[in-house]
Every structure is written in C-alpha cells, then in structure tokens.
Design an enzyme around this catalytic site. Sequence first.
Site, PDB file in Angstrom:
ATOM      1  N   CYS A   1       0.841  -1.200   0.000  1.00  0.00           N
ATOM      2  CA  CYS A   1       0.000   0.000   0.000  1.00  0.00           C
ATOM      3  C   CYS A   1       0.878   1.253   0.000  1.00  0.00           C
ATOM      4  O   CYS A   1       1.559   1.534  -0.970  1.00  0.00           O
ATOM      5  CB  CYS A   1      -0.984  -0.034   1.166  1.00  0.00           C
ATOM      6  SG  CYS A   1      -2.383   1.108   0.918  1.00  0.00           S
TER       7      CYS A   1
ATOM      8  N   HIS B   1      -3.714  -4.667   0.609  1.00  0.00           N
ATOM      9  CA  HIS B   1      -3.159  -5.088   1.900  1.00  0.00           C
ATOM     10  C   HIS B   1      -3.068  -6.610   1.957  1.00  0.00           C
ATOM     11  O   HIS B   1      -3.915  -7.275   2.549  1.00  0.00           O
ATOM     12  CB  HIS B   1      -4.000  -4.531   3.056  1.00  0.00           C
ATOM     13  CG  HIS B   1      -3.655  -3.117   3.382  1.00  0.00           C
ATOM     14  ND1 HIS B   1      -2.627  -2.784   4.234  1.00  0.00           N
ATOM     15  CD2 HIS B   1      -4.157  -1.951   2.927  1.00  0.00           C
ATOM     16  CE1 HIS B   1      -2.541  -1.462   4.315  1.00  0.00           C
ATOM     17  NE2 HIS B   1      -3.435  -0.938   3.533  1.00  0.00           N
TER      18      HIS B   1
ATOM     19  N   GLU C   1      -1.164  -8.436   3.632  1.00  0.00           N
ATOM     20  CA  GLU C   1      -0.971  -8.973   4.990  1.00  0.00           C
ATOM     21  C   GLU C   1      -2.311  -9.277   5.658  1.00  0.00           C
ATOM     22  O   GLU C   1      -2.408 -10.215   6.441  1.00  0.00           O
ATOM     23  CB  GLU C   1      -0.132  -8.001   5.828  1.00  0.00           C
ATOM     24  CG  GLU C   1      -0.872  -6.844   6.496  1.00  0.00           C
ATOM     25  CD  GLU C   1      -1.376  -5.775   5.530  1.00  0.00           C
ATOM     26  OE1 GLU C   1      -1.084  -5.856   4.334  1.00  0.00           O
ATOM     27  OE2 GLU C   1      -2.084  -4.858   5.987  1.00  0.00           O
TER      28      GLU C   1
END
Length: 253
Positions: free
Chosen positions: A114, A220, A222
């Site tokens: 990001c 994102h 993660e």
Amino acid sequence: MAPLIGVTSTLKEDVELVGERPLGAFVRTDLDYITGVAQAGGAPVVLPPIAETAEEMARRIDGLLLSGGSDLDPGYYGQEPLSELGQTVPERDAFEMACLTYALEECIPVFGICRGMQVLNVALGGTLYQDLPSQLSDGSIAHLQQTPKWQWTHEVEVEEGSATAKILQAITLRVNSYHHQAIKDLAGGLVAVAHAPDGVIEAVEFHDLSERWLVGVQWHAEAMRDAEVCEYRHLFEAHVAAAEQYALRRTAV
Ligand code: MN
C-alpha cells in the site's frame, strides 16, 4: 538462520487516559505484517521511525517490508500538498526514505505494501496521485473500501509472465483496497504489473528481480493472508526467500 525482516512502523499519539495520565506516543505497526513475515519463515523486527538511526538499522536487516499507513509528504516528489491530502507523519517519512535509500544501495530485498509501494516508487523517482477521487478515478471502483480489510472487493489483472504473476500463481484476482492515493508517474526501473479495472496501478516490480528484488502491491496482502485466496501468502514467502539469498551473499563477502 531465518533472515531478519525489518518492518516499518509509525508514531501514534494515544489520547486515552490511564487514571488521569495521557499514555503518550507509541511506535505502532499492524500485527498482520509481523505474523505474515513469521509465517513465511522470516524473523520479523519492528523498525521504529527514528531517521537518525535508519542506516544503522538497515545495515542489520536482510529484507525490508515497507508497511501501509498515512500519506507521504508530497514534497518528496516535488509537489505542494493538495487540500485532499491526508495526514502525514514527518518522522516516518524521513525514516523510511533514509532506510530505503540504504536498502536500494545495498540491494536489500524490499517488499512494499500500500503506502509502502508508493514510497518505493517515490524513492526511485516516481510520483503519486495525492487523492484518487479528485485527481483520476471516475468513481467506477471504490479504492477506499468501507468494509473490513480482510474482505476482498475489486478485481486486479496481473501481467502474464511477470514475476509477480509467478509469485501469486494467478493472473486475475480479487483484492482488498484501502487507499486514496496511487502511483502516477512510474519510477524508472519499475514495471507496472497489475491494474484495477479503472487503470489504477495495483502492483509493481523491478524489471529484473534477480538483479534487485523490489516488489510492491497496492492492496493489503498482509490482511488477506488467511482469506480463501491463499495466494497472498506467496508474496511474503517470496520476499523472505529473497532475503535469505541476500543474507547468504552478504555472509560470503
Ligand atoms: Mn485498489
């Protein structure tokens, strides 16, 4: 030995009170980045945003993970702030730029998520849209989703044959989207390897990953690694593998 992956963080003023005392300022990063690195076999270490010690910290890591977060000061790409610019954290900007400069000089593998992808692009000479809704987007895609981060929303088309496509083992995927900024002018050396249906750049990679392992994704990853689409985990694994190679080369010198 597991490669040491530095995860960047931010400063957060906590306004809650314990008893009658303010809590003060804290170093903060999302736990998802840390568990993402750990599950991929890396040893995560949180790097506090203290620019003066950036190089000393960067010297000791085998891989750098630029995490998501607040807007980058547009001064880093030669622009004045527009009224739509969000919050900036000067300490974090200065730290990440210093850390990244060292990482790029030393060819330390860098994975940007990001904001991290945007910082990578700017450090290499590119620019950003300070605010997508007012500067580019036709509104056909919501890049700042209102639903939780682990839910995917819009589609992304990955360039066939790109290293990122090989890592993800996918060409078309659905991703979450938590950004109001995006890459405008791509930095030299980087290739845009994934796009949203409205043309927004969603992933970049260095033109030759064997020379320099630089990968950035606008979504994102993660937060999505436990979702049904398990390809996101591969990004962390590829970064940790590159960091392992870097650590071996460094020890050999
Ligand atoms: Mn998006």
